[in-house]
Motif scaffolding. Structure first.
Motif, PDB file in Angstrom:
ATOM      1  N   SER A 199      -4.726  10.432 -10.625  1.00 31.49           N
ATOM      2  CA  SER A 199      -3.716   9.633  -9.909  1.00 31.49           C
ATOM      3  C   SER A 199      -3.959   9.650  -8.357  1.00 31.49           C
ATOM      4  O   SER A 199      -3.629   8.670  -7.672  1.00 31.49           O
ATOM      5  CB  SER A 199      -2.390   9.715 -10.313  1.00 31.49           C
ATOM      6  N   TRP A 200      -4.241  10.871  -7.776  1.00 32.81           N
ATOM      7  CA  TRP A 200      -4.320  11.144  -6.310  1.00 32.81           C
ATOM      8  C   TRP A 200      -5.750  11.699  -6.078  1.00 32.81           C
ATOM      9  O   TRP A 200      -5.946  12.801  -6.554  1.00 32.81           O
ATOM     10  CB  TRP A 200      -3.322  12.091  -5.837  1.00 32.81           C
ATOM     11  N   LEU A 249       1.407   6.883  -6.898  1.00 35.79           N
ATOM     12  CA  LEU A 249       0.212   7.576  -7.309  1.00 35.79           C
ATOM     13  C   LEU A 249       0.645   8.939  -6.991  1.00 35.79           C
ATOM     14  O   LEU A 249       0.128   9.929  -8.192  1.00 35.79           O
ATOM     15  CB  LEU A 249      -0.736   7.283  -6.645  1.00 35.79           C
ATOM     16  N   ILE A 250       1.124   9.392  -6.017  1.00 35.74           N
ATOM     17  CA  ILE A 250       1.286  10.822  -5.532  1.00 35.74           C
ATOM     18  C   ILE A 250       2.440  11.357  -6.684  1.00 35.74           C
ATOM     19  O   ILE A 250       2.226  12.438  -7.034  1.00 35.74           O
ATOM     20  CB  ILE A 250       1.802  11.044  -4.091  1.00 35.74           C
ATOM     21  N   ARG A 287      -4.553   2.166 -10.108  1.00 41.65           N
ATOM     22  CA  ARG A 287      -4.007   1.523  -8.732  1.00 41.65           C
ATOM     23  C   ARG A 287      -3.703   0.023  -9.150  1.00 41.65           C
ATOM     24  O   ARG A 287      -2.821  -0.630  -8.602  1.00 41.65           O
ATOM     25  CB  ARG A 287      -5.119   1.676  -7.873  1.00 41.65           C
ATOM     26  N   SER A 289       8.623   8.911   0.501  1.00 42.14           N
ATOM     27  CA  SER A 289       7.537   8.085   0.779  1.00 42.14           C
ATOM     28  C   SER A 289       6.859   8.217   2.140  1.00 42.14           C
ATOM     29  O   SER A 289       7.572   8.956   2.913  1.00 42.14           O
ATOM     30  CB  SER A 289       7.692   6.669   0.374  1.00 42.14           C
ATOM     31  N   GLU A 295      -0.254  -2.009  -8.586  1.00 43.90           N
ATOM     32  CA  GLU A 295      -0.426  -3.214  -7.568  1.00 43.90           C
ATOM     33  C   GLU A 295       0.312  -4.291  -8.425  1.00 43.90           C
ATOM     34  O   GLU A 295       1.176  -5.265  -7.638  1.00 43.90           O
ATOM     35  CB  GLU A 295      -1.724  -3.465  -6.976  1.00 43.90           C
ATOM     36  N   HIS A 331      -8.655   6.102 -11.955  1.00 44.18           N
ATOM     37  CA  HIS A 331      -7.783   6.073 -10.668  1.00 44.18           C
ATOM     38  C   HIS A 331      -7.659   4.639 -10.601  1.00 44.18           C
ATOM     39  O   HIS A 331      -6.492   4.150  -9.852  1.00 44.18           O
ATOM     40  CB  HIS A 331      -8.216   6.794  -9.592  1.00 44.18           C
ATOM     41  N   ARG A 370       2.652  12.438   2.569  1.00 36.55           N
ATOM     42  CA  ARG A 370       1.327  12.496   2.863  1.00 36.55           C
ATOM     43  C   ARG A 370       0.886  13.892   3.474  1.00 36.55           C
ATOM     44  O   ARG A 370      -0.095  14.500   3.286  1.00 36.55           O
ATOM     45  CB  ARG A 370       0.724  11.359   3.676  1.00 36.55           C
ATOM     46  N   GLU A 376       0.676   4.001  -3.142  1.00 39.39           N
ATOM     47  CA  GLU A 376       0.282   5.382  -2.706  1.00 39.39           C
ATOM     48  C   GLU A 376       1.629   6.382  -3.101  1.00 39.39           C
ATOM     49  O   GLU A 376       1.083   7.458  -3.633  1.00 39.39           O
ATOM     50  CB  GLU A 376       0.159   5.574  -1.071  1.00 39.39           C
ATOM     51  N   GLU A 434       0.974  -1.231  -0.084  1.00 40.04           N
ATOM     52  CA  GLU A 434      -0.069   0.275  -0.049  1.00 40.04           C
ATOM     53  C   GLU A 434       0.965   1.155   0.029  1.00 40.04           C
ATOM     54  O   GLU A 434       0.580   2.142  -0.745  1.00 40.04           O
ATOM     55  CB  GLU A 434      -0.953  -0.081   1.131  1.00 40.04           C
ATOM     56  N   GLU A 435       2.126   1.256   0.649  1.00 41.87           N
ATOM     57  CA  GLU A 435       3.113   2.398   0.837  1.00 41.87           C
ATOM     58  C   GLU A 435       3.420   2.655  -0.428  1.00 41.87           C
ATOM     59  O   GLU A 435       3.363   3.868  -1.247  1.00 41.87           O
ATOM     60  CB  GLU A 435       3.871   2.224   2.038  1.00 41.87           C
TER      61      GLU A 435
END
Length: 453
Positions: A148-149, A26-27, A210, A90, A214, A206, A95, A23, A19-20
């Protein structure tokens, strides 16, 4: 001079959870497209001002253009901060950055939507059409650049949609009744429908991004796992080959000697007193090799069952002294022990095997002087230390000596089979007691076992 961007080493997939990593990617994808989107926005701002400046209130147009330019330039500042400090970063810092500066995207969208107050039902119909096409294009463009975000995409689209809807509702209230042509109501309905379509399209785009990320993560993890397994398999083959070659070499000499002594004894039985000790030494060499091999094979094939309990350090060192003192006397060496009171938590049997192998290794490779076994503290951690006055270990050999069958190619280190320290390494990992080494060739060595836990 401008500060150069901070350069960070690339981070691999293995550094993050699934997940990290997704994410983070994506950012970073979102921020990669942010600057080109701003270039387009500045060009469109100039185009809209050029279209409207002769047909609408100049003051209102000037205020709107100034506010929109300020928000757009603030987004340039946000992107500069990202490129200077957060490329390749990251987790929480990334975030926190998005949470702190994400408001600039909906603010920019609301500024663009507010242009409806300037030209809707005020400028010529053709100019209104061109300006509305700009807003429609910006909303559609956001699907590819901002989705993306998802939080920023939603806030951007919502900001644009809300500001346009407010402008249309304002015109409805100002008209004070049902327009005869239904133009404003129709426009309002189209805006709401398009707004919903853009949100759904962005959500799906999105999700596609994702899922692709993945899959990339899973594939990278799988490739890394397969690479490690292949490397482990190659290392196992190499160890097996080294095992066969070394075992054959180590067995050949004592077995050959046994054959010679047996033939000699059969031919000249009167020399039994001279031949028997030689046969005993050769047999002992074969037994020692097999015992070491069985110990190592047992550690690799059957994971050690560690039984931690309180271990009295004084008793442990006394037992080791009693066990190895005869061996030291046989080699005319002095074995000194400096015990310490207290207890540590470990497996007493495995710990004694670990320290015993270090002690045996020190005695085997020491020909003058002696060996000291003591308990001391290193950085606040109690350690069992084994000091010797032996041949020492050069720096280039200090890592390799813990490999199976590795023996230092120096005179004075030929005894043994290169398995004792390999067994020490396995026991150290099982017990969670790190081992350390300091040595100088020709000056002796010190090994220590950290008694953590």
């Amino acid at each position: 001079m401008n500060a150069s961007p901070t350069i960070r080493p690339p981070q691999s997939v293995a550094d993050f959870s699934r997940e990290e990593w997704v994410e983070m990617r994506l950012i970073h994808t979102f921020m990669r497209y942010a600057r080109p989107a701003l270039h387009s926005a500045l060009v469109l701002l100039v185009v809209m001002v050029a279209i409207l400046y002769r047909h609408v209130d100049p003051l209102a147009l000037g205020l709107w253009a100034t506010a929109t330019a300020v928000v757009t330039l603030s987004r340039y500042g946000v992107i500069s901060i990202y490129q200077r400090n957060l490329v390749g970063v990251s987790g929480p810092p990334l975030r926190a950055f998005m949470a702190r500066y994400g408001w600039t995207w909906p603010a920019s969208a609301m500024a663009w939507g507010a242009s409806m107050f300037i030209y809707f039902l005020k400028a010529p119909i053709y100019d209104q059409f061109l300006c509305m096409v700009v807003l429609v294009g910006m909303a559609g463009f956001a699907v590819g650049t901002f989705s993306s975000w998802l939080p920023c995409f939603r806030s951007y689209v919502n900001g644009l949609g809300i500001s346009v809807v407010i402008a249309l509702l304002y015109e409805l209230v100002k008209e004070g009744g049902l327009p005869s042509t239904f133009n404003t109501y129709g426009m309002l309905a189209l805006v709401v429908i398009y707004w919903a379509v853009i949100r759904v399209s962005g959500q799906r785009f999105h999700e596609v991004q994702r899922v692709n990320l993945e899959l990339q993560y899973d594939n990278s993890t799988l490739i890394k796992s397969l690479t490690e397994q292949s490397r482990a398999a190659l290392e196992a083959v190499e160890i097996k080959n080294r095992f066969i070659a070394s075992a054959a070499h180590d067995l050949r000499q004592p077995v050959h000697a046994l054959d010679l002594y047996a033939g000699w004894l059969a031919a000249e039985p009167e020399f039994v007193e001279q031949i028997t000790p030689k046969i005993v030494r050769s047999t002992k060499a074969v037994n020692d090799l097999f015992n070491s091999l069985f110990d190592l094979a047992g550690l690799e094939a059957d994971p050690l069952r560690v039984n931690p309990q309180e271990v009295d350090l004084a008793v442990l060192l006394q037992d080791l002294e009693a066990q190895y003192a005869p061996f030291a006397r046989e080699r005319s060496l002095r074995l000194r022990v400096r015990g310490a009171t207290g207890q540590i938590r470990s497996d007493p049997v495995l710990l004694q095997r670990l320290v015993g192998n270090l002690l045996s290794n020190a005695l085997r490779n020491t020909h003058r002087g002696g060996v000291l076994m003591a308990v001391r503290r290193r950085r606040g951690v109690p350690c069992i230390e084994i000091w010797d006055t032996g041949v020492g270990i050069a720096k280039e050999h200090q890592q390799a000596i813990f490999q199976e069958f590795y023996r230092i190619p120096l005179q004075g280190t030929e005894e043994g089979f290169g398995l004792g320290l390999a067994i020490v390494s396995r026991l150290s990992e099982a017990l969670g007691h790190p081992i350390g080494l300091a040595s100088r060739a020709g000056r002796g060595s010190v090994f220590w076992v950290e008694l953590r836990g």
